[in-house]
Scaffold this motif. Structure first.
Motif, PDB file in Angstrom:
ATOM      1  N   CYS A 145     -21.227  10.445  27.919  1.00 32.20           N
ATOM      2  CA  CYS A 145     -20.001   9.453  27.909  1.00 32.20           C
ATOM      3  C   CYS A 145     -18.887   9.802  26.813  1.00 32.20           C
ATOM      4  O   CYS A 145     -17.854   9.205  27.246  1.00 32.20           O
ATOM      5  CB  CYS A 145     -20.748   8.041  27.401  1.00 32.20           C
ATOM      6  SG  CYS A 145     -21.989   7.580  28.837  1.00 32.20           S
ATOM      7  N   GLY A 171     -10.712   9.646  28.984  1.00 31.69           N
ATOM      8  CA  GLY A 171     -10.377   8.564  29.747  1.00 31.69           C
ATOM      9  C   GLY A 171     -11.536   7.947  30.431  1.00 31.69           C
ATOM     10  O   GLY A 171     -11.294   7.344  31.649  1.00 31.69           O
ATOM     11  N   GLN A 172     -13.021   8.304  29.945  1.00 36.20           N
ATOM     12  CA  GLN A 172     -13.930   7.871  30.627  1.00 36.20           C
ATOM     13  C   GLN A 172     -14.266   6.060  30.149  1.00 36.20           C
ATOM     14  O   GLN A 172     -13.955   5.761  29.159  1.00 36.20           O
ATOM     15  CB  GLN A 172     -15.167   8.547  30.294  1.00 36.20           C
ATOM     16  CG  GLN A 172     -15.113  10.034  31.042  1.00 36.20           C
ATOM     17  CD  GLN A 172     -16.497  10.592  31.108  1.00 36.20           C
ATOM     18  OE1 GLN A 172     -16.715  10.933  32.161  1.00 36.20           O
ATOM     19  NE2 GLN A 172     -17.479  10.406  30.299  1.00 36.20           N
ATOM     20  N   ARG A 173     -14.706   5.422  31.216  1.00 35.44           N
ATOM     21  CA  ARG A 173     -15.037   4.004  30.753  1.00 35.44           C
ATOM     22  C   ARG A 173     -16.822   3.579  31.355  1.00 35.44           C
ATOM     23  O   ARG A 173     -17.073   4.253  32.247  1.00 35.44           O
ATOM     24  CB  ARG A 173     -14.220   3.086  31.755  1.00 35.44           C
ATOM     25  CG  ARG A 173     -12.829   2.904  31.365  1.00 35.44           C
ATOM     26  CD  ARG A 173     -12.197   1.787  31.927  1.00 35.44           C
ATOM     27  NE  ARG A 173     -12.796   1.269  33.228  1.00 35.44           N
ATOM     28  CZ  ARG A 173     -12.252   1.735  34.290  1.00 35.44           C
ATOM     29  NH1 ARG A 173     -10.878   2.498  34.401  1.00 35.44           N
ATOM     30  NH2 ARG A 173     -12.583   1.450  35.677  1.00 35.44           N
ATOM     31  N   LEU A 208     -14.282   4.772  26.399  1.00 33.33           N
ATOM     32  CA  LEU A 208     -15.052   5.418  25.767  1.00 33.33           C
ATOM     33  C   LEU A 208     -14.357   6.586  24.759  1.00 33.33           C
ATOM     34  O   LEU A 208     -13.833   7.454  25.554  1.00 33.33           O
ATOM     35  CB  LEU A 208     -16.303   6.257  26.421  1.00 33.33           C
ATOM     36  CG  LEU A 208     -17.108   5.194  27.191  1.00 33.33           C
ATOM     37  CD1 LEU A 208     -17.766   5.913  28.653  1.00 33.33           C
ATOM     38  CD2 LEU A 208     -18.182   4.301  26.611  1.00 33.33           C
ATOM     39  N   ALA A 215     -21.815   0.651  36.117  1.00 32.87           N
ATOM     40  CA  ALA A 215     -21.607   1.191  34.943  1.00 32.87           C
ATOM     41  C   ALA A 215     -20.597   2.542  34.972  1.00 32.87           C
ATOM     42  O   ALA A 215     -19.688   2.708  34.205  1.00 32.87           O
ATOM     43  CB  ALA A 215     -22.607   1.557  34.361  1.00 32.87           C
ATOM     44  N   HIS A 238     -15.892  -1.949  36.596  1.00 36.45           N
ATOM     45  CA  HIS A 238     -16.838  -0.855  36.827  1.00 36.45           C
ATOM     46  C   HIS A 238     -16.263   0.247  36.219  1.00 36.45           C
ATOM     47  O   HIS A 238     -14.936   0.196  35.577  1.00 36.45           O
ATOM     48  CB  HIS A 238     -16.565  -0.610  38.480  1.00 36.45           C
ATOM     49  CG  HIS A 238     -15.259  -0.207  38.929  1.00 36.45           C
ATOM     50  ND1 HIS A 238     -14.569   1.108  38.419  1.00 36.45           N
ATOM     51  CD2 HIS A 238     -14.174  -1.252  39.428  1.00 36.45           C
ATOM     52  CE1 HIS A 238     -13.436   1.017  39.064  1.00 36.45           C
ATOM     53  NE2 HIS A 238     -13.182  -0.212  39.788  1.00 36.45           N
ATOM     54  N   GLY A 239     -17.108   1.162  35.843  1.00 38.97           N
ATOM     55  CA  GLY A 239     -16.612   2.525  35.295  1.00 38.97           C
ATOM     56  C   GLY A 239     -15.990   3.440  35.968  1.00 38.97           C
ATOM     57  O   GLY A 239     -15.803   3.226  37.232  1.00 38.97           O
ATOM     58  N   ASN A 240     -15.660   4.848  35.347  1.00 38.64           N
ATOM     59  CA  ASN A 240     -15.180   5.718  35.998  1.00 38.64           C
ATOM     60  C   ASN A 240     -15.805   7.158  35.872  1.00 38.64           C
ATOM     61  O   ASN A 240     -15.111   8.172  36.223  1.00 38.64           O
ATOM     62  CB  ASN A 240     -13.569   5.553  35.851  1.00 38.64           C
ATOM     63  CG  ASN A 240     -13.273   5.932  34.409  1.00 38.64           C
ATOM     64  OD1 ASN A 240     -14.328   6.215  33.697  1.00 38.64           O
ATOM     65  ND2 ASN A 240     -12.089   6.172  34.115  1.00 38.64           N
ATOM     66  N   ILE A 241     -16.868   7.031  35.397  1.00 37.10           N
ATOM     67  CA  ILE A 241     -17.686   8.316  35.072  1.00 37.10           C
ATOM     68  C   ILE A 241     -18.051   9.017  36.503  1.00 37.10           C
ATOM     69  O   ILE A 241     -17.930  10.229  36.557  1.00 37.10           O
ATOM     70  CB  ILE A 241     -18.709   8.214  34.060  1.00 37.10           C
ATOM     71  CG1 ILE A 241     -18.474   7.738  32.834  1.00 37.10           C
ATOM     72  CG2 ILE A 241     -19.580   9.665  34.121  1.00 37.10           C
ATOM     73  CD1 ILE A 241     -19.275   7.195  31.781  1.00 37.10           C
ATOM     74  N   ASN A 243     -24.157  14.043  35.749  1.00 36.91           N
ATOM     75  CA  ASN A 243     -24.600  13.141  34.803  1.00 36.91           C
ATOM     76  C   ASN A 243     -25.441  11.961  35.416  1.00 36.91           C
ATOM     77  O   ASN A 243     -25.894  11.436  34.608  1.00 36.91           O
ATOM     78  CB  ASN A 243     -23.059  12.268  34.588  1.00 36.91           C
ATOM     79  CG  ASN A 243     -22.466  13.332  33.367  1.00 36.91           C
ATOM     80  OD1 ASN A 243     -22.922  14.130  32.773  1.00 36.91           O
ATOM     81  ND2 ASN A 243     -20.989  13.158  33.660  1.00 36.91           N
TER      82      ASN A 243
END
Lengths: 271, 209
Positions: free
Chosen positions: A183, A188-190, A196, B128, B139-142, B178
């Motif tokens: 993470c 630019g990760q969320r 994050l 997440a 919402h996340g963006n990974i 991931n």
């Protein structure tokens, strides 16, 4: 203070309504605005004040205060000390972070036992009084506000702590195969709407390192850096991180070195 | 007097040589790092210390991300093949459950934490990292967006089986992905995965509107 606190309550009340209205961009802008409003009245000040009183009070089996505690810059020299921790301490022949050193002083100067101090370092429920550990840490870090992060890395044990911390940061494990880097290693990760920090970028690492400990609005409590790691590992599905553990110190060293040159601004306030 | 001087001199030489030895930090071995980690955690609820025993894949992917070097292509292929072989397809041949239950699973981040009751149903926590139903803005963006997942891909047998395998063990397609191994690691049950599948692939799911 009273007025500032009112602004802060209004900010909390309006946030959900405002964020329901628009798209995500608006929601993020709202959160940024909310953060700015919060910064006006940080309840951590109260915790810092209690920490100061505790620091100066004669306590423990030795009936002594912590005023002679050496956090690395000499006995009783607290200004800017947090910004240079973790560091090597010759008297214990190892690297300690601020929280380990505060506990060390409580043992050495006041005669408390480590077991006693490690039993319940973090307050558990919302509205519960902050623990002595949280108050003392808030007081100590507050005295580094404005100081530049400058962890010494000249001693081999300081460098080794960094190198172990680096490997730990990339260590994938557990049923979810997560590492810290999963993470916190990409820009630019969320997670949901939470940004994050990417610890490979100095500005990201600085923003994160210089704002812990922080008052967490959602928990109504000041949280320390050791707690931050503890709760990250919980979500990482690792076992329970022990207070003052070697991994905690090494990871804080790693993050601190990545944040060198940043300006301390803690206790901060976060969602 | 002379002896004392000599002793002092000797002592200072010893100290000096110690200091010289101590000036070069040594790079920690993987074994040392694992030992330090194991000494740093305690077992609580379902979260045991053996979670720090890395699998071959976890080890290889840790090194790849630390060094910034891609996996050796042969190692990658072998890890992916092994992951694909781990996938258990539903015995009854039914892949899609209830998208409404799937949405609840996608929202829940519970499960397998030391703070969770052992054995309690886990969530998938899809939001997440992914956009799923557009109505959920938090919402996340990974991971990539999953909006219109089924509408864009259809629900041919190939797509359905691929999606199942991806949720069961995403390392089958990208060794160092991931995304957790929801089936392989026992995070979600077969019935729960069917519900998540419906959220992604059922034409009635809001994701495909």
């Amino acid at each position: 203070m009273k007025y500032k606190f009112a602004t802060f309550v209004v900010a909390i009340a309006t946030l959900p309504a405002a964020s329901m209205l628009g798209a995500q961009q608006d929601a993020q802008k709202e959160i940024e605005r909310y953060r700015q409003l919060l910064a006006d009245g940080n309840p951590a000040e109260l915790v810092e004040m209690r920490g100061e009183a505790l620091w100066k009070e004669k306590r423990g089996p030795k009936n002594a205060s912590l005023e002679q505690c050496d956090l690395g810059l000499g006995a009783g020299k607290l200004e800017g000390a947090y910004a240079q921790l973790p560091r090597y301490f010759a008297d214990v022949d190892r690297v300690m972070d601020a929280e380990s050193r505060i506990v060390h002083c409580q043992i050495a100067l006041q005669g408390f036992s480590k077991d006693e101090l490690s039993k319940r370092p973090y307050s558990l429920t919302q509205g519960e009084r902050q623990t002595d550990h949280e108050a003392l840490t808030a007081y100590v870090v507050g005295l580094s506000r404005g100081a530049k992060v400058a962890l010494p890395q000249a001693h081999p044990k300081e460098k080794e702590s960094y190198l172990r911390g680096e490997k730990m940061f990339f260590f994938k494990g557990g049923p979810y195969d997560f590492a810290c880097a999963t993470c916190h290693g990409v820009d630019g990760q969320r997670i949901r709407l939470q940004d994050l920090p990417n610890f490979q970028k100095a500005d990201n690492a600085q923003r994160a390192f210089t704002t812990w400990p922080a008052y967490r609005v959602s928990q109504g409590a000041v949280r320390t850096m050791q707690w931050r790691l503890y709760d990250c590992f919980r979500q990482q599905r690792f076992p329970e991180l022990a207070f003052l553990s070697p991994a905690s110190v090494d990871l804080i060293t790693y993050m601190g070195v990545k944040a060198q040159g940043g300006t301390m601004d803690s206790p901060a306030i976060k969602r | 007097m002379k002896t004392k001087l000599l002793l002092t001199l000797l002592a200072s030489i010893v100290i000096a040589s110690c200091a010289t030895v101590a000036t070069s930090p040594k790079a920690p071995s993987d074994a040392e790092v694992t030992a330090a980690l194991k000494a740093s955690f305690k077992e609580t609820a379902s979260a045991k210390i053996d979670r720090l025993d890395q699998s071959e894949l976890q080890r290889a992917c840790s090194v790849a991300s630390e060094t910034g070097k891609d996996l050796d292509p042969k190692v990658r292929e072998a890890l992916q093949a092994k992951s694909l072989a781990s996938v258990k397809y539903p015995a009854d041949g039914k892949y899609l459950g209830d998208w409404k239950r799937g949405e609840a699973i996608a929202q829940s981040g519970r499960g397998l934490q030391f703070s969770d009751a052992p054995g309690a149903a886990a969530g998938g926590n899809c939001y997440a990292c992914h956009q799923v139903d557009k109505a959920e803005i938090s919402h996340g963006n990974i991971g990539p967006t999953l909006w219109n997942y089924g509408k864009l891909r259809g629900n041919s047998e190939a797509i359905v089986k691929y999606t199942w395998a991806r949720v069961w063990n995403s390392h089958a397609f990208n060794a160092c992905a991931n995304m957790p191994r929801f089936g392989d690691a026992g995070i979600l049950t077969e019935a729960q995965i069917k519900d998540v599948m419906a959220l992604l692939l059922d034409p009635e799911s809001p994701v495909n509107k």
